[in-house]
Write a protein that holds these residues in place. Structure first.
Motif, PDB file in Angstrom:
ATOM      1  N   ALA A  29       0.831  -1.212   0.000  1.00  0.00           N
ATOM      2  CA  ALA A  29       0.000   0.000   0.000  1.00  0.00           C
ATOM      3  C   ALA A  29       0.860   1.254   0.000  1.00  0.00           C
ATOM      4  O   ALA A  29       0.502   2.267  -0.603  1.00  0.00           O
ATOM      5  CB  ALA A  29      -0.931  -0.013   1.216  1.00  0.00           C
ATOM      6  N   GLU A  30       2.024   1.191   0.661  1.00  0.00           N
ATOM      7  CA  GLU A  30       2.921   2.352   0.684  1.00  0.00           C
ATOM      8  C   GLU A  30       3.471   2.656  -0.703  1.00  0.00           C
ATOM      9  O   GLU A  30       3.751   3.795  -1.039  1.00  0.00           O
ATOM     10  CB  GLU A  30       4.062   2.070   1.671  1.00  0.00           C
ATOM     11  N   ASP A  31       3.596   1.621  -1.550  1.00  0.00           N
ATOM     12  CA  ASP A  31       4.154   1.790  -2.893  1.00  0.00           C
ATOM     13  C   ASP A  31       3.070   2.043  -3.943  1.00  0.00           C
ATOM     14  O   ASP A  31       3.380   2.415  -5.060  1.00  0.00           O
ATOM     15  CB  ASP A  31       4.955   0.526  -3.275  1.00  0.00           C
ATOM     16  N   ALA A  32       1.795   1.874  -3.585  1.00  0.00           N
ATOM     17  CA  ALA A  32       0.724   1.923  -4.576  1.00  0.00           C
ATOM     18  C   ALA A  32       0.255   3.352  -4.839  1.00  0.00           C
ATOM     19  O   ALA A  32       0.436   4.260  -4.021  1.00  0.00           O
ATOM     20  CB  ALA A  32      -0.469   1.079  -4.114  1.00  0.00           C
ATOM     21  N   ASN A  33      -0.363   3.538  -6.019  1.00  0.00           N
ATOM     22  CA  ASN A  33      -0.986   4.809  -6.373  1.00  0.00           C
ATOM     23  C   ASN A  33      -2.307   4.937  -5.626  1.00  0.00           C
ATOM     24  O   ASN A  33      -3.117   4.014  -5.627  1.00  0.00           O
ATOM     25  CB  ASN A  33      -1.224   4.857  -7.897  1.00  0.00           C
ATOM     26  N   GLU A  34      -2.537   6.078  -4.980  1.00  0.00           N
ATOM     27  CA  GLU A  34      -3.732   6.227  -4.156  1.00  0.00           C
ATOM     28  C   GLU A  34      -5.006   6.236  -4.994  1.00  0.00           C
ATOM     29  O   GLU A  34      -6.073   5.875  -4.497  1.00  0.00           O
ATOM     30  CB  GLU A  34      -3.645   7.516  -3.336  1.00  0.00           C
ATOM     31  N   ASP A  35      -4.939   6.640  -6.256  1.00  0.00           N
ATOM     32  CA  ASP A  35      -6.135   6.709  -7.094  1.00  0.00           C
ATOM     33  C   ASP A  35      -6.453   5.350  -7.724  1.00  0.00           C
ATOM     34  O   ASP A  35      -7.577   4.870  -7.652  1.00  0.00           O
ATOM     35  CB  ASP A  35      -5.957   7.773  -8.181  1.00  0.00           C
ATOM     36  N   THR A  36      -5.451   4.733  -8.354  1.00  0.00           N
ATOM     37  CA  THR A  36      -5.677   3.452  -9.027  1.00  0.00           C
ATOM     38  C   THR A  36      -5.503   2.257  -8.099  1.00  0.00           C
ATOM     39  O   THR A  36      -5.914   1.159  -8.439  1.00  0.00           O
ATOM     40  CB  THR A  36      -4.713   3.299 -10.210  1.00  0.00           C
ATOM     41  N   ARG A  37      -4.821   2.452  -6.939  1.00  0.00           N
ATOM     42  CA  ARG A  37      -4.552   1.403  -5.959  1.00  0.00           C
ATOM     43  C   ARG A  37      -3.621   0.330  -6.509  1.00  0.00           C
ATOM     44  O   ARG A  37      -3.553  -0.780  -5.973  1.00  0.00           O
ATOM     45  CB  ARG A  37      -5.860   0.767  -5.455  1.00  0.00           C
ATOM     46  N   VAL A  38      -2.893   0.626  -7.602  1.00  0.00           N
ATOM     47  CA  VAL A  38      -1.998  -0.331  -8.249  1.00  0.00           C
ATOM     48  C   VAL A  38      -0.562   0.013  -7.854  1.00  0.00           C
ATOM     49  O   VAL A  38      -0.179   1.184  -7.814  1.00  0.00           O
ATOM     50  CB  VAL A  38      -2.154  -0.294  -9.788  1.00  0.00           C
ATOM     51  N   THR A  39       0.254  -1.006  -7.591  1.00  0.00           N
ATOM     52  CA  THR A  39       1.642  -0.795  -7.188  1.00  0.00           C
ATOM     53  C   THR A  39       2.455  -0.216  -8.341  1.00  0.00           C
ATOM     54  O   THR A  39       2.196  -0.495  -9.514  1.00  0.00           O
ATOM     55  CB  THR A  39       2.271  -2.117  -6.730  1.00  0.00           C
ATOM     56  N   TRP A  40       3.468   0.580  -7.983  1.00  0.00           N
ATOM     57  CA  TRP A  40       4.326   1.224  -8.993  1.00  0.00           C
ATOM     58  C   TRP A  40       5.505   0.317  -9.378  1.00  0.00           C
ATOM     59  O   TRP A  40       5.790   0.126 -10.547  1.00  0.00           O
ATOM     60  CB  TRP A  40       4.896   2.527  -8.440  1.00  0.00           C
ATOM     61  N   ASN A  41       6.198  -0.205  -8.394  1.00  0.00           N
ATOM     62  CA  ASN A  41       7.484  -0.852  -8.627  1.00  0.00           C
ATOM     63  C   ASN A  41       7.384  -2.360  -8.414  1.00  0.00           C
ATOM     64  O   ASN A  41       6.334  -2.899  -8.066  1.00  0.00           O
ATOM     65  CB  ASN A  41       8.538  -0.258  -7.681  1.00  0.00           C
ATOM     66  N   SER A  42       8.520  -3.030  -8.614  1.00  0.00           N
ATOM     67  CA  SER A  42       8.583  -4.482  -8.483  1.00  0.00           C
ATOM     68  C   SER A  42       8.417  -4.896  -7.020  1.00  0.00           C
ATOM     69  O   SER A  42       8.928  -4.240  -6.117  1.00  0.00           O
ATOM     70  CB  SER A  42       9.922  -5.001  -9.020  1.00  0.00           C
ATOM     71  N   VAL A  43       7.711  -5.994  -6.812  1.00  0.00           N
ATOM     72  CA  VAL A  43       7.528  -6.505  -5.450  1.00  0.00           C
ATOM     73  C   VAL A  43       8.778  -7.232  -4.952  1.00  0.00           C
ATOM     74  O   VAL A  43       8.844  -7.598  -3.780  1.00  0.00           O
ATOM     75  CB  VAL A  43       6.312  -7.447  -5.389  1.00  0.00           C
ATOM     76  N   GLU A  44       9.768  -7.450  -5.822  1.00  0.00           N
ATOM     77  CA  GLU A  44      10.988  -8.149  -5.427  1.00  0.00           C
ATOM     78  C   GLU A  44      12.077  -7.193  -4.964  1.00  0.00           C
ATOM     79  O   GLU A  44      13.195  -7.622  -4.701  1.00  0.00           O
ATOM     80  CB  GLU A  44      11.516  -8.991  -6.592  1.00  0.00           C
ATOM     81  N   ARG A  45      11.758  -5.908  -4.859  1.00  0.00           N
ATOM     82  CA  ARG A  45      12.778  -4.948  -4.425  1.00  0.00           C
ATOM     83  C   ARG A  45      13.244  -5.258  -3.001  1.00  0.00           C
ATOM     84  O   ARG A  45      12.465  -5.748  -2.176  1.00  0.00           O
ATOM     85  CB  ARG A  45      12.219  -3.522  -4.479  1.00  0.00           C
ATOM     86  N   PRO A  46      14.512  -4.966  -2.689  1.00  0.00           N
ATOM     87  CA  PRO A  46      15.000  -5.215  -1.314  1.00  0.00           C
ATOM     88  C   PRO A  46      14.184  -4.461  -0.268  1.00  0.00           C
ATOM     89  O   PRO A  46      14.028  -4.944   0.849  1.00  0.00           O
ATOM     90  CB  PRO A  46      16.454  -4.715  -1.368  1.00  0.00           C
ATOM     91  N   GLU A  47      13.655  -3.266  -0.632  1.00  0.00           N
ATOM     92  CA  GLU A  47      12.859  -2.509   0.335  1.00  0.00           C
ATOM     93  C   GLU A  47      11.607  -3.271   0.741  1.00  0.00           C
ATOM     94  O   GLU A  47      11.187  -3.234   1.905  1.00  0.00           O
ATOM     95  CB  GLU A  47      12.474  -1.143  -0.249  1.00  0.00           C
TER      96      GLU A  47
END
Length: 286
Positions: A29-47
């Motif tokens: 949710a921290e990485d997602a767009n608040e309007d579309t609710r879709v994630t921006w980046n890869s889920v495999e990131r170290p973060e």
């Protein structure tokens, strides 16, 4: 950065989620767009792995469980040139307008106050400890005991120190710094880019600063400022989000004690070119 989505996940996520599933859902949710609710980046990131406290193999098991429980849905699969995208589901609100509040309206105009001691016709049941007939029993107010708030000189200590007191003058000399929500570690980066004449928005709030702080610790402020200025010279940049991809590709700072390689000296040193002094060179027939 989906701060609103984080609050929604914490307040309204399905009760069936485990602690690990809910933690990963907060990270997504921290990485997602608040309007579309879709994630921006890869889920495999170290973060993501570090924030959700999972390994790469555990990540996909938790994602599969979130999909099965209806907390997220897979929008696009991962490809060679693109990361997989996930959409955060819309959760029902426990206090939505269609569901009335079950707390009894004890203070509504139609419901009278049932506390007898506060009705006009009921006497106050509190003991008359402060009536004129009852003396104040607080020892500090008795005439025989000196008030500890009064110094030996007889001058009481002021409740609000004036500007002439040492405490007030000390506070005036050290005003609180205004950070505008910018962490102290990121302030040199923001100031360096702004001082160079590049004025961009910094949309990061709260945990949204973590990727920037991680990159500062990895590559250093000078390298990040230099990259931002070069990128801004090639394109019209409005937000600091534009620099994140390039900052991630910067090399880490040199290890402590690393030295620059020795350059090989040219024999005789550098000699600038000089026109020949022999006039015969110019008289030859080409």
């Amino acid at each position: 950065m989906g701060i609103r989505l984080i609050v929604e996940v914490l307040a309204s996520a399905p009760e069936a989620l485990t602690h690990r599933e809910k933690l990963l859902l907060v990270v997504l949710a921290e990485d997602a767009n608040e309007d579309t609710r879709v994630t921006w980046n890869s889920v495999e990131r170290p973060e993501v792995l570090r924030g959700a406290k999972v390994s790469r193999s555990q990540l996909y098991a938790v994602l599969k469980s979130l999909v099965s429980k209806g907390a997220i849905e897979k929008v696009t699969a991962g490809q060679k040139n693109g990361a997989a995208k996930y959409r955060i589901a819309k959760f029902p609100q426990s206090q939505c307008p269609q569901i009335p509040d079950t707390e009894p309206p004890s203070q509504s105009p139609e419901t009278p106050d049932t506390e007898d001691p506060q009705r006009p016709g009921s006497a106050d049941t509190e003991p008359d400890a402060q009536c004129q007939e009852n003396a104040d029993t607080d020892p500090s107010q008795c005439q025989g005991i000196r008030d500890v708030s009064v110094r030996e000189s007889g001058t009481p200590t002021p409740l609000n120190p004036s500007t002439t007191t040492p405490l007030a003058s000390k506070r005036e000399g050290t005003p609180d710094a205004i950070d505008y929500g910018i962490p102290a570690e990121a302030r040199p980066l923001v100031d360096g880019i702004t001082a160079a004449g590049v004025y961009v928005r910094w949309p990061f709030k709260g945990n949204g600063w973590f990727p920037v702080l991680t990159l500062i610790a990895k590559s250093g402020v000078p390298a990040m400022v230099d990259h931002a200025l070069k990128a801004a010279a090639r394109a019209d940049v409005e937000s600091a989000n534009y620099f994140l991809k390039g900052w991630r590709e910067l090399p880490p700072m040199p290890a402590p004690g690393a030295e620059r390689p020795q350059l090989r000296a040219v024999s005789g040193g550098y000699q600038p070119f000089r026109n020949p002094t022999d006039q015969s060179v110019y008289d030859e027939d080409f």
